[in-house]
Design a protein around this motif. Structure first.
Motif, PDB file in Angstrom:
ATOM      1  N   ARG A 271       0.825  -1.205   0.000  1.00 27.81           N
ATOM      2  CA  ARG A 271       0.000   0.000   0.000  1.00 27.81           C
ATOM      3  C   ARG A 271       0.864   1.262   0.000  1.00 27.81           C
ATOM      4  N   GLU A 272       1.930   1.250   0.798  1.00 28.69           N
ATOM      5  CA  GLU A 272       2.840   2.399   0.851  1.00 28.69           C
ATOM      6  C   GLU A 272       3.509   2.620  -0.507  1.00 28.69           C
ATOM      7  N   LEU A 273       3.918   1.535  -1.164  1.00 30.44           N
ATOM      8  CA  LEU A 273       4.586   1.667  -2.470  1.00 30.44           C
ATOM      9  C   LEU A 273       3.631   2.263  -3.503  1.00 30.44           C
TER      10      LEU A 273
ATOM     11  N   GLN B  69       7.083  11.023   3.217  1.00 29.93           N
ATOM     12  CA  GLN B  69       6.670  10.344   4.465  1.00 29.93           C
ATOM     13  C   GLN B  69       6.281   8.894   4.188  1.00 29.93           C
ATOM     14  N   GLU B  70       5.615   8.665   3.045  1.00 27.79           N
ATOM     15  CA  GLU B  70       5.235   7.290   2.693  1.00 27.79           C
ATOM     16  C   GLU B  70       6.483   6.432   2.446  1.00 27.79           C
ATOM     17  N   MET B  71       7.538   7.045   1.887  1.00 29.68           N
ATOM     18  CA  MET B  71       8.803   6.307   1.679  1.00 29.68           C
ATOM     19  C   MET B  71       9.363   5.845   3.020  1.00 29.68           C
ATOM     20  N   LYS B  72       9.284   6.736   3.991  1.00 28.24           N
ATOM     21  CA  LYS B  72       9.787   6.380   5.326  1.00 28.24           C
ATOM     22  C   LYS B  72       8.946   5.251   5.920  1.00 28.24           C
ATOM     23  N   HIS B  73       7.636   5.284   5.666  1.00 27.64           N
ATOM     24  CA  HIS B  73       6.770   4.197   6.141  1.00 27.64           C
ATOM     25  C   HIS B  73       7.193   2.872   5.506  1.00 27.64           C
ATOM     26  N   ALA B  74       7.410   2.906   4.188  1.00 29.23           N
ATOM     27  CA  ALA B  74       7.782   1.672   3.461  1.00 29.23           C
ATOM     28  C   ALA B  74       9.096   1.114   4.013  1.00 29.23           C
TER      29      ALA B  74
ATOM     30  N   ASP C 268       0.136   9.184  11.066  1.00 30.32           N
ATOM     31  CA  ASP C 268       0.515   9.930   9.857  1.00 30.32           C
ATOM     32  C   ASP C 268      -0.584   9.855   8.796  1.00 30.32           C
ATOM     33  N   GLU C 269      -1.150   8.660   8.594  1.00 33.30           N
ATOM     34  CA  GLU C 269      -2.175   8.518   7.535  1.00 33.30           C
ATOM     35  C   GLU C 269      -3.403   9.369   7.859  1.00 33.30           C
ATOM     36  N   GLU C 270      -3.745   9.470   9.130  1.00 30.36           N
ATOM     37  CA  GLU C 270      -4.887  10.322   9.496  1.00 30.36           C
ATOM     38  C   GLU C 270      -4.579  11.786   9.175  1.00 30.36           C
TER      39      GLU C 270
HETATM   40 FE   LIG Z   1       1.975   5.646   4.763  1.00 25.27          FE
END
Ligand SMILES: [Fe+2]
Ligand SMILES: [Fe+2]
Length: 152
Positions: free
Chosen positions: A15-17, A48-53, A124-126
Motif C-alpha cells: 500500500r505504501e509503495l 513520508q510514505e517512503m519512510k513508512h515503506a 501519519d495517515e490520518e
Molecule cells: Fe503511509
C-alpha cells in the motif's frame, strides 16, 4: 514469529509503495501544470510514505520475512486535481482501515512492536487524509480561486 504478521506488514508495504508512486506522479504533474504549492506538499507526503515503506521493510526483515517490492495498485496518471484528491482520499482511507485491523491482529498475535508500528503509521495517515480532505473542501467551496493560490 507469526507469518500472519509478516503478511500484514507486507500488505502495508504494498500500500505504501502505491502511495509513493501515486503522490510522486502527482507531484511531477502538478509541478508541470504550475501548481507548485500543491506539488511540494504532495511531494512531502510522498516522502513520508517512503519512510513508512522503509520502516515496514526493517520490521519484516527483523521477523525474517522478505519485504515485497510490489505496489498493490496501478498508478493513475493525468488526473485533474479533484480526481487526484479522490484517489488520495481513497488510498488513505483504505490504509487507515487496513492498519487499524492490522494492529488488532498484531495484539492477538502478541507482537507489540508491530502493533506500535501500525499505530505510528496510522497517526501519519490520518494527518494525510485530513490534509487531502481539506484541499478537496477548499476546491469544492472556492474552485478556481483556491487553485489560483496554489500556482507558483
Ligand atoms: Fe503511509
Ligand atoms: Fe498516507
Amino acid at each position: 514469529m507469526s507469518k500472519k504478521v509478516i503478511d500484514l506488514l507486507n500488505a502495508a508495504r504494498s500500500r505504501e509503495l502505491t502511495a509513493i508512486s501515486q503522490y510522486m506522479t502527482q507531484h511531477y504533474e502538478l509541478e508541470d501544470r504550475d501548481f507548485g504549492k500543491l506539488a511540494s506538499k504532495f511531494k512531502e507526503i510522498g516522502i513520508q510514505e517512503m519512510k513508512h515503506a522503509e520502516k515496514l521493510a526493517e520490521r519484516i526483515l527483523f521477523l525474517k520475512g522478505e519485504p515485497t517490492s510490489k505496489p498493490d495498485a496501478v498508478t493513475k496518471k493525468g488526473q485533474e486535481i479533484p480526481e487526484m484528491l479522490k484517489t488520495n482520499i481513497a488510498l488513505e482511507s483504505q490504509a487507515i482501515k487496513m492498519y487499524n485491523d492490522a494492529s488488532v491482529i498484531c495484539a492477538a498475535e502478541k507482537d507489540q512492536k508491530s502493533k506500535e508500528l501500525f499505530e505510528e503509521l496510522l497517526g501519519d495517515e490520518e494527518g494525510h487524509l485530513n490534509y487531502f480532505e481539506n484541499v478537496k473542501d477548499h476546491i469544492d467551496k472556492l474552485g478556481t480561486a483556491y487553485l489560483a493560490m496554489q500556482a507558483g
